[in-house]
Write a protein that holds these residues in place. Structure first.
Motif, PDB file in Angstrom:
ATOM      1  N   THR A   1       0.842  -1.195   0.000  1.00 32.44           N
ATOM      2  CA  THR A   1       0.000   0.000   0.000  1.00 32.44           C
ATOM      3  C   THR A   1       0.874   1.240   0.000  1.00 32.44           C
ATOM      4  O   THR A   1       1.900   1.270   0.684  1.00 32.44           O
ATOM      5  CB  THR A   1      -0.912   0.025   1.250  1.00 32.44           C
ATOM      6  OG1 THR A   1      -1.692  -1.160   1.309  1.00 32.44           O
ATOM      7  CG2 THR A   1      -1.834   1.232   1.222  1.00 32.44           C
ATOM      8  N   ASP A   2       0.455   2.255  -0.749  1.00 29.61           N
ATOM      9  CA  ASP A   2       1.154   3.538  -0.745  1.00 29.61           C
ATOM     10  C   ASP A   2       0.095   4.632  -0.874  1.00 29.61           C
ATOM     11  O   ASP A   2      -0.329   4.973  -1.979  1.00 29.61           O
ATOM     12  CB  ASP A   2       2.158   3.607  -1.894  1.00 29.61           C
ATOM     13  CG  ASP A   2       3.019   4.869  -1.835  1.00 29.61           C
ATOM     14  OD1 ASP A   2       2.785   5.703  -0.941  1.00 29.61           O
ATOM     15  OD2 ASP A   2       3.926   5.018  -2.669  1.00 29.61           O
ATOM     16  N   LYS A   3      -0.333   5.168   0.270  1.00 36.26           N
ATOM     17  CA  LYS A   3      -1.342   6.226   0.254  1.00 36.26           C
ATOM     18  C   LYS A   3      -1.260   7.033   1.543  1.00 36.26           C
ATOM     19  O   LYS A   3      -0.817   6.539   2.583  1.00 36.26           O
ATOM     20  CB  LYS A   3      -2.752   5.658   0.068  1.00 36.26           C
ATOM     21  CG  LYS A   3      -3.220   4.732   1.175  1.00 36.26           C
ATOM     22  CD  LYS A   3      -4.637   4.235   0.883  1.00 36.26           C
ATOM     23  CE  LYS A   3      -5.129   3.311   1.990  1.00 36.26           C
ATOM     24  NZ  LYS A   3      -6.516   2.844   1.747  1.00 36.26           N
ATOM     25  N   ASP A   4      -1.680   8.276   1.454  1.00 34.13           N
ATOM     26  CA  ASP A   4      -1.708   9.186   2.605  1.00 34.13           C
ATOM     27  C   ASP A   4      -0.350   9.297   3.278  1.00 34.13           C
ATOM     28  O   ASP A   4      -0.262   9.466   4.505  1.00 34.13           O
ATOM     29  CB  ASP A   4      -2.760   8.734   3.632  1.00 34.13           C
ATOM     30  CG  ASP A   4      -4.159   8.650   3.043  1.00 34.13           C
ATOM     31  OD1 ASP A   4      -4.473   9.486   2.172  1.00 34.13           O
ATOM     32  OD2 ASP A   4      -4.917   7.753   3.443  1.00 34.13           O
ATOM     33  N   GLY A   5       0.722   9.194   2.482  1.00 31.66           N
ATOM     34  CA  GLY A   5       2.061   9.307   3.039  1.00 31.66           C
ATOM     35  C   GLY A   5       2.551   8.083   3.766  1.00 31.66           C
ATOM     36  O   GLY A   5       3.617   8.106   4.392  1.00 31.66           O
ATOM     37  N   VAL A   6       1.813   6.983   3.699  1.00 27.44           N
ATOM     38  CA  VAL A   6       2.184   5.734   4.378  1.00 27.44           C
ATOM     39  C   VAL A   6       2.483   4.661   3.343  1.00 27.44           C
ATOM     40  O   VAL A   6       1.673   4.424   2.439  1.00 27.44           O
ATOM     41  CB  VAL A   6       1.059   5.241   5.315  1.00 27.44           C
ATOM     42  CG1 VAL A   6       1.467   3.928   6.005  1.00 27.44           C
ATOM     43  CG2 VAL A   6       0.709   6.295   6.340  1.00 27.44           C
TER      44      VAL A   6
ATOM     45  N   LYS B   1       6.366   6.005   7.551  1.00 23.02           N
ATOM     46  CA  LYS B   1       5.736   7.311   7.372  1.00 23.02           C
ATOM     47  C   LYS B   1       6.652   8.384   7.955  1.00 23.02           C
ATOM     48  O   LYS B   1       7.332   8.159   8.955  1.00 23.02           O
ATOM     49  CB  LYS B   1       4.379   7.389   8.065  1.00 23.02           C
ATOM     50  CG  LYS B   1       3.691   8.738   7.852  1.00 23.02           C
ATOM     51  CD  LYS B   1       2.353   8.848   8.551  1.00 23.02           C
ATOM     52  CE  LYS B   1       1.734  10.220   8.299  1.00 23.02           C
ATOM     53  NZ  LYS B   1       0.431  10.392   8.955  1.00 23.02           N
TER      54      LYS B   1
ATOM     55  N   TYR C   1      -1.186   0.119   8.643  1.00 28.28           N
ATOM     56  CA  TYR C   1      -1.562   1.360   7.950  1.00 28.28           C
ATOM     57  C   TYR C   1      -2.351   2.290   8.879  1.00 28.28           C
ATOM     58  O   TYR C   1      -2.055   3.492   8.975  1.00 28.28           O
ATOM     59  CB  TYR C   1      -2.385   1.037   6.698  1.00 28.28           C
ATOM     60  CG  TYR C   1      -2.997   2.266   6.077  1.00 28.28           C
ATOM     61  CD1 TYR C   1      -2.231   3.139   5.312  1.00 28.28           C
ATOM     62  CD2 TYR C   1      -4.341   2.585   6.304  1.00 28.28           C
ATOM     63  CE1 TYR C   1      -2.778   4.295   4.771  1.00 28.28           C
ATOM     64  CE2 TYR C   1      -4.896   3.732   5.772  1.00 28.28           C
ATOM     65  CZ  TYR C   1      -4.119   4.581   5.002  1.00 28.28           C
ATOM     66  OH  TYR C   1      -4.663   5.732   4.485  1.00 28.28           O
ATOM     67  N   GLU C   2      -3.355   1.752   9.569  1.00 29.97           N
ATOM     68  CA  GLU C   2      -4.168   2.568  10.466  1.00 29.97           C
ATOM     69  C   GLU C   2      -3.336   3.106  11.621  1.00 29.97           C
ATOM     70  O   GLU C   2      -3.531   4.235  12.079  1.00 29.97           O
ATOM     71  CB  GLU C   2      -5.339   1.734  11.011  1.00 29.97           C
ATOM     72  CG  GLU C   2      -6.408   1.404   9.988  1.00 29.97           C
ATOM     73  CD  GLU C   2      -7.134   2.633   9.481  1.00 29.97           C
ATOM     74  OE1 GLU C   2      -7.248   3.610  10.250  1.00 29.97           O
ATOM     75  OE2 GLU C   2      -7.578   2.626   8.320  1.00 29.97           O
TER      76      GLU C   2
ATOM     77  N   LEU D   1      -0.135   3.974  11.624  1.00 31.43           N
ATOM     78  CA  LEU D   1       0.701   5.098  11.207  1.00 31.43           C
ATOM     79  C   LEU D   1      -0.102   6.284  10.686  1.00 31.43           C
ATOM     80  O   LEU D   1       0.283   7.437  10.900  1.00 31.43           O
ATOM     81  CB  LEU D   1       1.686   4.631  10.134  1.00 31.43           C
ATOM     82  CG  LEU D   1       2.790   3.678  10.606  1.00 31.43           C
ATOM     83  CD1 LEU D   1       3.576   3.149   9.420  1.00 31.43           C
ATOM     84  CD2 LEU D   1       3.721   4.365  11.595  1.00 31.43           C
ATOM     85  N   SER D   2      -1.196   6.019  10.016  1.00 28.81           N
ATOM     86  CA  SER D   2      -1.957   7.107   9.388  1.00 28.81           C
ATOM     87  C   SER D   2      -2.885   7.814  10.352  1.00 28.81           C
ATOM     88  O   SER D   2      -3.115   9.033  10.223  1.00 28.81           O
ATOM     89  CB  SER D   2      -2.772   6.562   8.207  1.00 28.81           C
ATOM     90  OG  SER D   2      -3.760   5.654   8.661  1.00 28.81           O
ATOM     91  N   THR D   3      -3.417   7.093  11.333  1.00 27.12           N
ATOM     92  CA  THR D   3      -4.461   7.662  12.193  1.00 27.12           C
ATOM     93  C   THR D   3      -4.146   7.587  13.684  1.00 27.12           C
ATOM     94  O   THR D   3      -4.181   8.601  14.391  1.00 27.12           O
ATOM     95  CB  THR D   3      -5.806   6.947  11.933  1.00 27.12           C
ATOM     96  OG1 THR D   3      -6.120   7.024  10.540  1.00 27.12           O
ATOM     97  CG2 THR D   3      -6.922   7.577  12.750  1.00 27.12           C
TER      98      THR D   3
END
Length: 267
Positions: free
Chosen positions: A63-68, A87, A232-233, A235-237
């Motif tokens: 996955t590569d989205k939202d800077g992650v 990230k 992903y969650e 690091l992103s949230t």
């Protein structure tokens, strides 16, 4: 009275005639179900065997989205899928990122659930030692039925590179540090690595490697499917939300050197 020229036909019980046919049908059904179950078990066994043998032993972008960026790696001979997430954070210092390691208030179940989904309890068994930069903690986490809660008995080890200021935090399972508890399944394998790299533009690159086995007959396929999303969650949230709390945002740890460059000499 019998009429001449006619024959009396015996009366056949319809229910007794149907019983052999019903039994034969049931046996055919049982045989078919048995064959189906055997075929399914065989397919699952073959699939697990092929999965166990598979793998490139290389990190592959998932996955590569939202800077992650999230990568996965399958090693031949291991059923566990390793996951790595990366990230770059613009708003937090090294002290902000490491402060939760020293936060003993997480022992409150309400707080520990903010860090780990389903957390039932968190205990500090060996408090943070500034000399060894190590602690030992016990997390208890609930799972969905019918699986028993899991215990994660972990040794945390921190290290900062003198020249680059890169900070590495390793959480390693030490399942035999305490006697087993019948309440839960204790994880035998867990080796999660957090690496914090200060960059010249003021950003902190955070890299987490997620490597654990839930044990206790938990479906490994289910864990492998969800692990990339969990990272992903995280690091992103989850991490940004938690580190914006004042107790972490305002933290400054004297034993850490902030920013890239050599660590100052100790007095």
């Amino acid at each position: 009275m019998q009429v001449l020229g006619t024959k009396t036909k015996p009366v056949v019980d319809a229910a007794s005639k149907a019983q052999p046919a019903r039994r034969a049908w049931l046996w055919r059904l049982v045989a078919r179900v048995g064959l189906g179950v055997t075929a399914l078990v065989t397919l699952v066994t073959i699939a697990n065997w092929l999965w166990l043998l598979s793998g490139s032993n290389k990190w592959e972008l998932k996955t590569d989205k939202d800077g992650v960026q999230v990568y996965t790696m399958k090693t031949p001979g291991s059923a566990v899928l390793k996951v790595r997430g990366v990230k770059r954070f613009p708003e937090f210092s090294l002290s902000n990122h490491i402060a939760p390691l020293l936060d003993e208030s997480i022992q409150n179940p309400t707080d520990c659930a903010k860090w780990v989904t389903g957390c039932l309890g968190y205990r500090i068994l060996k408090h943070w030692d500034a000399q060894t930069q190590r602690n030992t903690t016990l997390w208890t986490v609930s799972l969905f039925p019918p699986f028993a809660p899991r215990e994660m008995l972990l040794q945390g080890q921190l290290h900062q590179e003198p020249q680059t200021h890169v900070v590495t935090l390793e959480n390693i399972a030490v399942p035999n540090a305490l006697p087993p508890d019948d309440c839960c399944v204790r994880l035998e394998h867990l080796h999660n690595i957090w690496r914090y790299t200060p960059l010249s533009d003021g950003l902190i690159e955070v890299e987490v490697t997620y490597d654990l086995d839930m044990g206790g007959a938990f479906p490994q396929l289910l864990q492998n499917l969800h692990a990339p999303d969990i990272v992903y969650e995280l690091l992103s949230t989850d991490i940004p939300k938690l580190l914006r709390q004042p107790r972490y945002r305002n933290a400054h740890l004297a034993f850490l050197a902030e920013g890239p460059g050599p660590v100052p000499a100790k007095p």
